[in-house]
Write a protein that holds these residues in place. Structure first.
Motif, PDB file in Angstrom:
ATOM      1  N   ASP A  26      -5.443  28.354   2.221  1.00 21.74           N
ATOM      2  CA  ASP A  26      -5.646  27.439   1.099  1.00 21.74           C
ATOM      3  C   ASP A  26      -5.871  25.993   1.545  1.00 21.74           C
ATOM      4  N   GLU A  27      -5.682  25.702   2.831  1.00 21.02           N
ATOM      5  CA  GLU A  27      -5.864  24.338   3.318  1.00 21.02           C
ATOM      6  C   GLU A  27      -7.325  24.072   3.657  1.00 21.02           C
ATOM      7  N   ARG A  28      -7.729  22.828   3.485  1.00 21.60           N
ATOM      8  CA  ARG A  28      -9.092  22.409   3.774  1.00 21.60           C
ATOM      9  C   ARG A  28      -9.072  21.206   4.706  1.00 21.60           C
ATOM     10  N   ALA A  29     -10.116  21.127   5.542  1.00 23.17           N
ATOM     11  CA  ALA A  29     -10.230  20.044   6.514  1.00 23.17           C
ATOM     12  C   ALA A  29     -11.556  19.323   6.313  1.00 23.17           C
ATOM     13  N   TRP A  30     -11.555  18.042   6.620  1.00 19.04           N
ATOM     14  CA  TRP A  30     -12.791  17.234   6.595  1.00 19.04           C
ATOM     15  C   TRP A  30     -13.088  16.791   8.009  1.00 19.04           C
ATOM     16  N   ARG A  31     -14.259  17.207   8.488  1.00 18.70           N
ATOM     17  CA  ARG A  31     -14.754  16.803   9.796  1.00 18.70           C
ATOM     18  C   ARG A  31     -16.171  16.265   9.611  1.00 18.70           C
ATOM     19  N   GLY A  32     -16.575  15.359  10.483  1.00 17.77           N
ATOM     20  CA  GLY A  32     -17.931  14.840  10.417  1.00 17.77           C
ATOM     21  C   GLY A  32     -17.998  13.423   9.900  1.00 17.77           C
ATOM     22  N   PRO A  33     -19.217  12.925   9.635  1.00 15.47           N
ATOM     23  CA  PRO A  33     -19.414  11.507   9.298  1.00 15.47           C
ATOM     24  C   PRO A  33     -18.861  11.142   7.930  1.00 15.47           C
TER      25      PRO A  33
ATOM     26  N   PRO B 290       0.837  -1.212   0.000  1.00 21.55           N
ATOM     27  CA  PRO B 290       0.000   0.000   0.000  1.00 21.55           C
ATOM     28  C   PRO B 290       0.864   1.251   0.000  1.00 21.55           C
ATOM     29  N   LEU B 291       0.381   2.300  -0.610  1.00 22.03           N
ATOM     30  CA  LEU B 291       1.111   3.562  -0.667  1.00 22.03           C
ATOM     31  C   LEU B 291       1.306   4.097   0.750  1.00 22.03           C
ATOM     32  N   PRO B 292       2.538   4.416   1.163  1.00 22.22           N
ATOM     33  CA  PRO B 292       2.757   4.896   2.536  1.00 22.22           C
ATOM     34  C   PRO B 292       2.135   6.264   2.762  1.00 22.22           C
ATOM     35  N   ARG B 293       2.073   6.648   4.027  1.00 24.74           N
ATOM     36  CA  ARG B 293       1.406   7.889   4.410  1.00 24.74           C
ATOM     37  C   ARG B 293       2.046   9.107   3.731  1.00 24.74           C
ATOM     38  N   GLU B 294       3.382   9.141   3.655  1.00 29.00           N
ATOM     39  CA  GLU B 294       4.050  10.298   3.057  1.00 29.00           C
ATOM     40  C   GLU B 294       3.675  10.452   1.593  1.00 29.00           C
ATOM     41  N   GLU B 295       3.631   9.339   0.863  1.00 34.01           N
ATOM     42  CA  GLU B 295       3.264   9.407  -0.552  1.00 34.01           C
ATOM     43  C   GLU B 295       1.775   9.673  -0.718  1.00 34.01           C
ATOM     44  N   THR B 296       0.966   9.172   0.206  1.00 31.71           N
ATOM     45  CA  THR B 296      -0.465   9.492   0.159  1.00 31.71           C
ATOM     46  C   THR B 296      -0.674  10.981   0.316  1.00 31.71           C
TER      47      THR B 296
ATOM     48  N   GLU C  36      -5.357  19.491   4.989  1.00 30.79           N
ATOM     49  CA  GLU C  36      -4.512  19.637   6.179  1.00 30.79           C
ATOM     50  C   GLU C  36      -4.120  18.257   6.709  1.00 30.79           C
ATOM     51  N   PRO C  37      -3.025  18.181   7.480  1.00 28.73           N
ATOM     52  CA  PRO C  37      -2.451  16.881   7.835  1.00 28.73           C
ATOM     53  C   PRO C  37      -3.392  15.945   8.573  1.00 28.73           C
ATOM     54  N   LEU C  38      -4.251  16.450   9.456  1.00 28.55           N
ATOM     55  CA  LEU C  38      -5.129  15.552  10.201  1.00 28.55           C
ATOM     56  C   LEU C  38      -6.185  14.929   9.293  1.00 28.55           C
ATOM     57  N   THR C  39      -6.584  15.647   8.264  1.00 28.46           N
ATOM     58  CA  THR C  39      -7.491  15.078   7.271  1.00 28.46           C
ATOM     59  C   THR C  39      -6.779  14.031   6.423  1.00 28.46           C
ATOM     60  N   VAL C  40      -5.534  14.314   6.052  1.00 27.14           N
ATOM     61  CA  VAL C  40      -4.735  13.324   5.318  1.00 27.14           C
ATOM     62  C   VAL C  40      -4.594  12.054   6.146  1.00 27.14           C
ATOM     63  N   ASN C  41      -4.285  12.215   7.437  1.00 24.00           N
ATOM     64  CA  ASN C  41      -4.150  11.038   8.305  1.00 24.00           C
ATOM     65  C   ASN C  41      -5.449  10.242   8.356  1.00 24.00           C
ATOM     66  N   ARG C  42      -6.564  10.942   8.448  1.00 28.78           N
ATOM     67  CA  ARG C  42      -7.857  10.258   8.524  1.00 28.78           C
ATOM     68  C   ARG C  42      -8.129   9.472   7.247  1.00 28.78           C
ATOM     69  N   LEU C  43      -7.893  10.089   6.097  1.00 28.78           N
ATOM     70  CA  LEU C  43      -8.124   9.409   4.830  1.00 28.78           C
ATOM     71  C   LEU C  43      -7.192   8.208   4.672  1.00 28.78           C
ATOM     72  N   HIS C  44      -5.938   8.387   5.048  1.00 31.07           N
ATOM     73  CA  HIS C  44      -4.996   7.273   4.935  1.00 31.07           C
ATOM     74  C   HIS C  44      -5.383   6.130   5.865  1.00 31.07           C
ATOM     75  N   ARG C  45      -5.828   6.476   7.060  1.00 29.36           N
ATOM     76  CA  ARG C  45      -6.230   5.450   8.033  1.00 29.36           C
ATOM     77  C   ARG C  45      -7.454   4.693   7.538  1.00 29.36           C
TER      78      ARG C  45
END
Length: 609
Positions: free
Chosen positions: A220-227, A158-164, A178-187
């Motif tokens: 310019d950064e965007r975050a995803w929160r919620g269900p 699987p593509l690692p977190r840095e490349e994701t 933003e990084p916490l959204t990236v982490n959530r999507l990768h997880r």
């Protein structure tokens, strides 16, 4: 009216090809002159088909693919190339002019097509690029391609977190995530790139990407929160939960889903159901009898699919997580005090962020510090902003935000974050304002002392450090390059990737042996690339000697254990040419011999023939 026949697996490919350069060159090399091809295996959605398409781009090739509904039809995959009534021998004759054959979803081939692919590999009349999924039941003729050593196999990870993160930054449009959204999507996606594209498209189209909360955020950064949105791909990946699970098992899974981020005790659940779910790898039971859902995607899916009344009755509220959040904060603080910041599971804080709930400033500051010490600077800044987002002005969160910003190369912004105070600028560029044991073992290291070491003046830290930090100061003071490399290795083992990169960078200047200096530079650059844009004084001026495409190809093969002669045979080169390329690569990488190559280059998980 014009219609287009579109391949569902390549229809939605708006993102650039990212993070598979070593694998791409290995695959391209596999169908160079004198080679018979390669088999690519990996989990569903990890990018096997995309890698195959990129490798074959611009070549003259034929393409076939297995499909679920045609496994009983003879030569179904080759219907456009071979008559259905042809014998195996006649089919081989029909394909005599095909120099490169791409075989997608080989695990779904009908038996006749699988036998034809196997015979093509045996006779070597065509070069084969075969893609098959891990865990799927494949015809024996397909698995024999690599188990019988007819073709080498590339097991795609699987593509690692840095490349994701890099892929998301280049492919989402409308601003970075933003990084916490990236982490959530990768997880959630666990390297499934089709699912990743689907989720990102859904949250963007439904307006779920919002400006990053908190002060001093990048506009310019965007975050995803919620269900989680229940997209068609999400439903496809979790059909065994939503449609196929038996009622008792579905009930158990839903109870576990709504208990997240905390586990349930085994005694609270139907033991028989838990046993069945554990056997199916849907739940995990730890040594203390706590039960969790195994896959990070399944809990959010079950919560999103539940009815409103059921969700209201079972949902856990953020205030119910208070004790667990405190325990998580204490565990992170203890790891920092023990100078051990290796990756650590902390799901409660991540759940609060995903829900869009406020994160207590005290927790956010510790989480930011833990991330910063690991070299995850953008993530550290994101956690600090979470602690400041509701109008609070917590000093620890503001300091962590300033430190992460300064180490990312912007001391002016860091000074402004601290309010432009005279002592604030110093705290941002040299973290003298950190009190106690923020940077390492309690009582063993003060931030200003170790900061002096990082800035190249170890005499200012005399007698104020212990452990690996004292060893760093001592090695730097003596100008001992090998000792600095050893310190860097210990720092990296403890999770201090940025500090390890800095120690290797200092070793570059201390080494008397040019080859050792090049090795230290290579390691420093490799670690710094994992530190999310770190730019500190110790890292300034680092330049890594880049390899040519042919050098990268040969070094990758050498690092897997192949001899010069084997590499020459694979690439149809002379042994002397291979040796010359390796010698030049050793000089650029600072490698003394083949034993150092796996450390210095990123290798795909290959099994060469």
């Amino acid at each position: 009216m014009t219609t287009f026949d579109k391949d569902a697996k390549t229809l939605d490919m708006p993102w650039p090809f990212t993070g598979r350069q070593a694998e791409l060159e290995l695959v391209r090399g596999s169908f160079a002159a004198g080679r018979h091809g390669i088999v690519i295996t990996g989990p569903a959605g990890c990018g096997k088909t995309r890698l195959m398409s990129e490798a074959a781009r611009g070549t003259d090739c034929a393409r076939v693919a297995g499909t679920p509904g045609t496994r009983r039809i003879r030569f179904a995959a080759f219907a456009h190339l071979v008559p259905e009534t042809a014998s195996l021998h006649e089919a081989l004759q029909h394909l005599s002019g095909v120099r490169l054959l791409l075989v997608d979803d080989a695990h779904l081939l009908d038996d006749a097509s699988a036998a034809l692919v196997h015979q093509l590999a045996v006779h070597g009349r065509s070069r084969l690029l075969v893609v098959t999924a891990d865990g799927a039941s494949a015809p024996g003729a397909v698995t024999r391609l690599w188990t019988g050593e007819l073709l080498p196999r590339l097991a795609l990870e699987p593509l690692p977190r840095e490349e994701t993160a890099r892929l998301l930054g280049r492919g989402t449009g409308g601003g970075d995530l933003e990084p916490l959204t990236v982490n959530r999507l990768h997880r959630l996606c666990q390297g499934d790139l089709r699912l990743l594209r689907d989720l990102v498209g859904a949250v963007r189209e439904r307006g779920l990407l919002t400006p990053v909360p908190g002060p001093d955020a990048d506009p310019d950064e965007r975050a995803w929160r919620g269900p989680l949105p229940l997209t068609p791909t999400v439903r496809e990946r979790t059909a065994h939960l939503l449609e196929d699970a038996r009622p008792a098992e579905r009930e158990t899974l839903e109870r576990l889903a709504f208990a997240e981020p905390l586990p349930l005790d085994l005694n609270e659940l139907d033991l028989t159901c838990v046993e069945h779910l554990e056997a199916a790898a849907l739940v995990r039971v730890d040594d203390r009898g706590a039960v969790r859902i195994a896959h990070p995607l399944h809990g959010p899916v079950l919560r999103a699919a539940a009815g409103r009344l059921r969700a209201r009755r079972l949902s856990r509220t953020p205030d119910q997580c208070g004790p667990a959040l405190d325990a998580e904060r204490a565990a992170l603080a203890r790891r920092i005090e023990r100078a051990d910041v290796r990756a650590f599971a902390a799901p409660v804080g991540e759940w609060l962020v995903a829900q869009g709930a406020p994160v207590p400033a005290g927790y956010a500051a510790v989480r930011a510090r833990f991330a910063r010490l690991r070299g995850e600077l953008r993530e550290a800044a994101a956690w600090a902003r979470e602690g400041l987002r509701d109008g609070g002005d917590d000093a620890s969160c503001r300091l962590e935000l300033a430190l992460a910003t300064a180490q990312s190369g912007d001391p002016t912004a860091a000074h402004q974050i601290l309010g432009g105070r005279p002592d604030g600028g110093g705290a941002a560029t040299r973290p003298t304002a950190v009190r106690g044991a923020a940077e390492g073992a309690a009582g063993a290291i003060t931030a200003d002392a170790y900061d002096a070491v990082r800035h190249g003046v170890p005499e200012r830290a005399a007698g104020r450090l212990t452990g690996v930090f004292a060893a760093h100061a001592d090695a730097l003071g003596r100008g001992d390059g090998p000792a600095l490399d050893r310190v860097a290795e210990e720092l990296a083992e403890r999770g201090f990737l940025l500090y390890a990169a800095e120690a290797h960078a200092q070793a570059v200047r201390a080494h008397r042996d040019p080859r050792a200096a090049r090795t230290a530079r290579t390691r420093a650059v490799a670690l710094a690339r994992r530190c999310q844009g770190a730019r500190t004084p110790a890292l300034s001026g680092l330049v890594l000697g880049e390899l040519t495409a042919r050098q990268r190809q040969i070094v990758t093969l050498a690092a897997t254990g192949l001899s010069n002669r084997q590499i020459a045979e694979k690439l149809t080169l002379s042994v002397r040419t291979v040796g010359n390329h390796l010698y030049g690569a050793y000089a650029r990488l600072g490698a003394g011999d083949r034993g150092a190559l796996p450390w210095l280059v990123e290798l795909p998980d290959t099994q060469p023939a």
